[in-house]
Design an enzyme around this catalytic site. Structure first.
Site, PDB file in Angstrom:
ATOM      1  N   PRO B 316      53.715  31.058  71.312  1.00  0.00           N
ATOM      2  CA  PRO B 316      53.407  30.181  72.393  1.00  0.00           C
ATOM      3  C   PRO B 316      53.115  31.886  73.401  1.00  0.00           C
ATOM      4  O   PRO B 316      53.552  32.681  73.631  1.00  0.00           O
ATOM      5  CB  PRO B 316      55.122  30.433  72.280  1.00  0.00           C
ATOM      6  CG  PRO B 316      55.897  30.614  71.206  1.00  0.00           C
ATOM      7  CD  PRO B 316      54.660  30.975  69.981  1.00  0.00           C
ATOM      8  N   ASP B 492      51.957  37.230  73.310  1.00  0.00           N
ATOM      9  CA  ASP B 492      53.030  36.063  72.231  1.00  0.00           C
ATOM     10  C   ASP B 492      54.440  36.105  72.683  1.00  0.00           C
ATOM     11  O   ASP B 492      54.995  36.710  72.430  1.00  0.00           O
ATOM     12  CB  ASP B 492      52.471  36.443  71.076  1.00  0.00           C
ATOM     13  CG  ASP B 492      52.885  35.109  70.026  1.00  0.00           C
ATOM     14  OD1 ASP B 492      54.079  34.699  70.433  1.00  0.00           O
ATOM     15  OD2 ASP B 492      52.519  35.256  68.560  1.00  0.00           O
ATOM     16  N   HIS B 493      54.912  35.230  73.205  1.00  0.00           N
ATOM     17  CA  HIS B 493      56.542  35.340  73.670  1.00  0.00           C
ATOM     18  C   HIS B 493      56.882  35.530  72.798  1.00  0.00           C
ATOM     19  O   HIS B 493      58.514  35.362  72.370  1.00  0.00           O
ATOM     20  CB  HIS B 493      56.519  33.728  74.627  1.00  0.00           C
ATOM     21  CG  HIS B 493      58.204  34.198  75.600  1.00  0.00           C
ATOM     22  ND1 HIS B 493      58.852  34.996  75.434  1.00  0.00           N
ATOM     23  CD2 HIS B 493      57.729  33.887  76.467  1.00  0.00           C
ATOM     24  CE1 HIS B 493      59.356  35.480  76.824  1.00  0.00           C
ATOM     25  NE2 HIS B 493      59.167  34.557  77.644  1.00  0.00           N
ATOM     26  N   ARG B 494      57.233  35.256  71.406  1.00  0.00           N
ATOM     27  CA  ARG B 494      57.678  35.784  70.178  1.00  0.00           C
ATOM     28  C   ARG B 494      56.967  36.639  69.965  1.00  0.00           C
ATOM     29  O   ARG B 494      59.405  36.926  69.267  1.00  0.00           O
ATOM     30  CB  ARG B 494      56.540  34.184  68.761  1.00  0.00           C
ATOM     31  CG  ARG B 494      56.748  33.032  69.053  1.00  0.00           C
ATOM     32  CD  ARG B 494      56.073  33.124  67.608  1.00  0.00           C
ATOM     33  NE  ARG B 494      54.543  33.555  67.195  1.00  0.00           N
ATOM     34  CZ  ARG B 494      53.863  33.605  66.567  1.00  0.00           C
ATOM     35  NH1 ARG B 494      54.343  32.742  64.974  1.00  0.00           N
ATOM     36  NH2 ARG B 494      52.747  34.044  66.017  1.00  0.00           N
TER      37      ARG B 494
END
Lengths: 474, 521
Positions: B316, B492-494
């Protein structure tokens, strides 16, 4: 829209509630689709109402009488009297239970049932005309349609069905009484099955067949025990004679035939039954408006997902082409519903079994030896005559055999041909073997109950492998 | 005898290659290890050497043709060996015999899936299409639940080699086939940025070998009439395919019936192996330009596309934007540029940005990490291998500069220039583009301020640089002109939250605005 029209919408419109249609509707209901099933006559279609079930009921009932009357060898002395009215009533009871069951199952699976005659009125629209004055019609908008309108008996020129003198198979399955004499036009499986029923009910039966063989489509060795038996019952079999027409006489009717040399014959009888085949019912559907055109025989071409050339319209059962068999239609119905629901379903069966409920019965599935050879296999066959079956001897029916066809190299079972007692049941084992990719070894190594007829299948496999115990090996 | 030579696995995890140029012609004498062809894989052009001393008998692929690894591309006449297989042709000729295959990677020989020869032998059992056995080809010896599973997993059950009695196909066989396909595809996608796991080659080979049958130029059918569903006709039209030319074994009412799958297969095969006629047409056409033109989507472009899609759909993305006022950086670089030039190095801003990035990464280590999805662990890297995106004629390439933290600005400048040059010349090796921990893309070199860079998966962040230019700055109610550098950081918003991204960017800006601080690093 005409005034008074009611318009409804549905995910899946199923036209025809025979085995293909009701299975499709129930399965679609199970898959949470909104389903509307339209039937113009009776739930269950031809199979339940005018075909498989009634004929098997009458075959069994007349068979019981015949068995009882011919069981002196077993020490039974009986002179059964057939009450045709009672027999038909019993059969109707069975049909009612089954059709009622189908209706209940449909409702229990959320299927909307609509009585009426459906025809297409656009690419996503159908009109259903309700029978009777003032009953009106309704329009149904659909996302997907499944055509399952089945088939009807073929009429031949000069023999229009009237139910009085000229009977269709449908008439013949609901007789008020057994006629004294009957000419059957056609020695296919329907003609041969009904010849047995009527002969056992005391009717003098004569069969006239245009072709030079009875049960065309089945090999001679399978047809021979059936032909022998039917002649033993006193049925006159006239092959190579084409029915030309009929006339009413003082005593009944006279059916005229002509052979290939132009020689004419006449046969007197009370009634004539025409059983020369079936044709699909696609002419009532206004297919044009949905963009479909049947082929010259009236069938709708489908792909392996039961889809027609119009991608949101499916065809299942007899309308989708040969073989015209209820179980093929059921499979197609299930696949059509699953495909519509997005399931990875396909018509990928390896073989469609077929059965003829004559005496003895014939059951076939998959390839014959010749077909296997033509297909590029190195076929090997094994055979077990019922004369060598203990169980067959105890039933008093020892005509016939089980033959299994396999690929010699891999051992895979490719087909089976059975003629004999309960062949229609026994063929299922061979069908299962084919579908599962079982080998001769698999079938031979599976313990079968003794004493049963199914041991003959095991023995045939053993025979093909060259180590049968109860028969001489090939 | 005739020695067949199959396209070898020319690079790690490469599934196919395009024959860019033949370096020999039939009849040419060749010696062992002499280059015979240039093959372009998804990242590089490599030369394929001859395995033998001998002469070229036949070239089996056209220039421009994409050939799966393991397909025979050339045959040689070799003197002094048994001519036993001279006459061989057809499927068997492709079978890796023990003697012939010794020059090939053993992993190709050991693959589990169906080879052409296997398919030939099993054609009746496995149900592959074959003219000699039209009906047998319809039979698949697999139970219904396995056939359904195959449909679910998108596996052509007819192409699966069965491990059961007589070659019966089991659920496991289908799953293996599906895994093989997927692994192959995944490896291909990620090959540009990650070392392949051990055993990868074997899996890849299995994926490749199952495609072997498709690699031959398709033989066009020539029917007068073909039945097909309207959707199929539309598809054929879209693909520019004549339905009457699409080969099919299916019939409806005695007429040939073509399915969408058949059209797709034919189209694909045709693209992979353009016919002489098609090429001739392409060469001789001189009329007005077509309204639409179709170009094959393959090679580097396809690899970039797959990589981008995998990244975008896996991670994401969130992009954080900010701007650094870099007046002092401009001055510093201006001062050092002349000195660098004296030493033969062209000094750009990039080495400064790299140093600043590494300094910021050290303070915010999660931006220098990757997510091991299988073991569900975040792998934080204590080394700083920074990828620099380079635009080339063939598309975007990302050479990696190793151990940026241990190198000075001039050395970095020199390495970046060298790698970029190699990328543009396409002489860069796969190794030089693998294993980065963070990527910088400088779209500002062409112009523009902000963008949304796509993360070079499985890294977790990428920094995009806008154009370094004079822009108005508002300060104490006054507007003045100053050099600014727009920054676009995708994360990467993870793994990385917005706040961490902002903190990282603040640190980065601090270093960019005060390049002297880099001296402390």
């Amino acid at each position: 829209m005409v005034v008074g029209d009611i318009s409804t919408g549905t995910d899946v419109l199923v036209i025809g509630a025979g085995p293909g249609g009701y299975v499709a509707a129930i399965r679609a209901g199970q898959l949470d689709l909104d389903v509307t099933l339209v039937e113009r006559e009776a739930f269950g279609g031809v199979c339940l109402n005018h075909g498989c079930i009634p004929s098997k009921a009458l075959i069994t009932a007349t068979g019981v009488a015949h068995e009882a009357a011919n069981a002196e060898e077993m020490g039974i002395h009986a002179d059964p009297a057939i009450d045709m009215g009672g027999m038909v009533e019993w059969k109707e009871g069975i049909v009612d239970r089954l059709t009622g069951g189908v209706e209940k199952l449909c409702k229990a699976n959320g299927v909307n049932l609509v009585e009426g005659t459906a025809e297409f009125a656009g690419s996503h629209k159908a009109r259903v005309a309700h029978d009777g004055q003032g009953q009106g019609s309704e329009s149904i908008e659909f996302e997907h349609a499944i055509v399952a309108t089945g088939s009807r008996p073929i009429e031949i020129p000069g023999f229009e069905f009237d139910g009085e003198h000229v009977l269709s198979s449908r008439h013949a399955l609901s007789p008020d009484s057994a006629p004294d004499s009957l000419v059957i036009v056609g020695a296919g499986y329907i003609g041969m099955e009904l010849a047995g029923v009527y002969a056992k009910a005391g009717t003098d039966v004569t069969i006239v067949e245009m072709l030079d063989e009875a049960l065309a489509g089945y090999t001679d060795d399978l047809a021979a025990p059936v032909v022998d038996n039917i002649e033993e019952l006193g049925v006159e079999l006239h092959l190579g004679e084409a029915a030309q027409g009929w006339e009413e006489t003082n005593d009944g009717i006279e059916v005229a035939t002509e052979n290939a040399d132009g020689e004419e014959s006449t046969f007197d009888a009370e009634k004539v039954l025409v059983a020369v085949g079936r044709e699909p019912v696609t002419d009532t559907l206004n297919l044009e408006s949905v963009g479909l055109e049947p082929d010259e025989d009236g069938f709708l071409a489908t792909d392996d997902r039961a889809r027609t050339d119009v991608s949101h319209v499916y065809a299942v059962g007899d309308v989708a082409g040969e073989p015209l068999l209820a179980h093929k239609g059921m499979k197609e119905g299930r696949v059509a519903a699953e495909v519509i629901a997005g399931e990875p379903s396909a018509l990928d069966y390896q073989a469609v079994p077929a059965a003829v409920f004559t005496e003895p019965e014939i059951g076939t599935v998959g390839m014959t030896e010749a077909e296997a050879e033509e297909a590029g296999f190195s076929p090997v066959t094994g055979q077990m005559p019922f004369q060598a079956s203990g169980r067959a001897l105890t039933t008093g029916h020892t005509d016939g055999f089980v033959r299994i066809v396999a690929d010699e190299e891999s051992g895979f079972v490719l087909g089976g041909q059975i003629v004999g007692p309960d062949a229609s049941e026994l063929v299922a084992e061979v069908g299962l073997a084919i579908e599962l990719g079982a080998t001769l070894e698999d079938v031979a190594a599976t313990i079968h109950t003794h004493p049963t007829l199914s041991e003959a299948v095991q023995e045939a496999a053993e025979n093909a492998l060259g180590h049968a115990i109860h028969t001489l090996n090939r | 005898m005739v020695r067949e030579f199959k396209l070898p696995d020319v690079g790690e995890g490469v599934a196919e290659g395009e024959i860019v140029r033949w370096l020999v012609e039939p009849g040419d004498e060749v010696s062992e290890d002499q280059p015979v062809a240039e093959v372009e894989t998804d990242k590089a052009v490599v030369e394929v050497p001859s395995p033998v001393d001998g002469s070229v008998k036949e070239l089996l692929a056209e220039e421009g043709e994409v050939v799966p690894v393991g397909d025979v591309i050339i045959t040689f006449n070799v003197e002094g060996e048994e001519p036993a297989e001279e006459e061989e042709s057809g499927p068997e000729a492709a079978e890796p015999s023990s003697g012939e295959g010794k020059r090939e990677p053993t992993k190709v020989e050991g693959r589990p899936a169906v080879t052409k020869a296997d398919a030939g032998e099993d054609r009746r059992a496995a149900g592959t299409e074959d003219e000699e056995a039209p009906t047998a080809s319809k039979r698949v010896f697999a139970p219904p639940n396995v056939r359904r599973l195959a449909r679910e997993l998108g596996v052509d059950v007819a192409s699966v080699e069965g491990s059961g009695p007589g070659g019966r196909i089991s659920e496991g066989d289908v799953r293996s086939a599906a895994e093989g396909d997927r692994d192959g595809a995944e490896s291909e996608e990620s090959a540009g940025s990650e070392e392949g796991p051990s055993g990868l080659d074997e899996e890849l080979s299995s994926a490749v070998s199952s495609q072997e049958g498709d690699s031959q130029p398709p033989e066009a059918a020539d029917r007068e009439r073909t039945l097909a569903a309207p959707a199929t006709r539309r598809l054929a039209e879209e693909q520019g395919v004549d339905l009457n030319a699409v080969p099919t074994d299916e019939t409806r009412d005695g007429e040939a019936f073509v399915t969408p799958e058949a059209v797709r297969e034919y189209t694909e095969a045709r693209r992979a192996a353009p016919t002489d006629a098609a090429e001739a047409t392409a060469e001789t056409e001189t009329g007005p330009r077509e309204r639409e033109e179709r170009e094959p989507y393959r090679g580097i472009r396809r690899t970039i596309g797959r990589q981008m899609a995998q990244s975008k759909y896996t991670a994401p993305h969130v992009t954080h934007h900010d701007t650094a006022e870099v007046e002092r950086l401009v001055e510093t670089r201006g001062e050092l540029k002349a000195i660098a030039e004296e030493r033969g190095v062209r000094l750009t801003y990039m080495p400064f940005v790299m140093k600043a990035v590494v300094a910021a990464l050290k303070q915010h280590p999660y931006l220098n990490s990757s997510l091991d999805e299988e073991s569900e662990e975040v792998v934080v890297k204590n080394y700083y291998d920074v990828g620099i995106a380079v635009a080339t004629d063939a598309g975007l390439m990302v050479p990696v500069v190793r151990d940026v933290d241990e190198k000075g600005v001039l050395q970095l400048a020199s390495e970046v220039n060298e790698l970029a040059q190699k990328a543009r010349e396409r002489s860069i090796s796969r190794e030089e583009m693998q294993g980065g921990t963070f990527t910088i893309t400088n779209f500002g070199a062409i112009g523009g301020e902000f963008a949304t860079p796509i993360i070079n998966h499985p890294e977790v962040a990428i920094l995009g640089l806008g154009e370094l230019d004079e822009r108005p700055i508002a300060e104490d109610g006054e507007v003045r002109a100053a050099h600014t550098l727009p920054l676009s950081l995708s994360i990467d918003h993870r793994i990385v939250d917005g706040a961490v991204a902002a903190e990282f960017t603040n640190t980065l800006i601090e270093y960019l605005e005060n390049p002297n601080l880099l001296l402390l690093e």
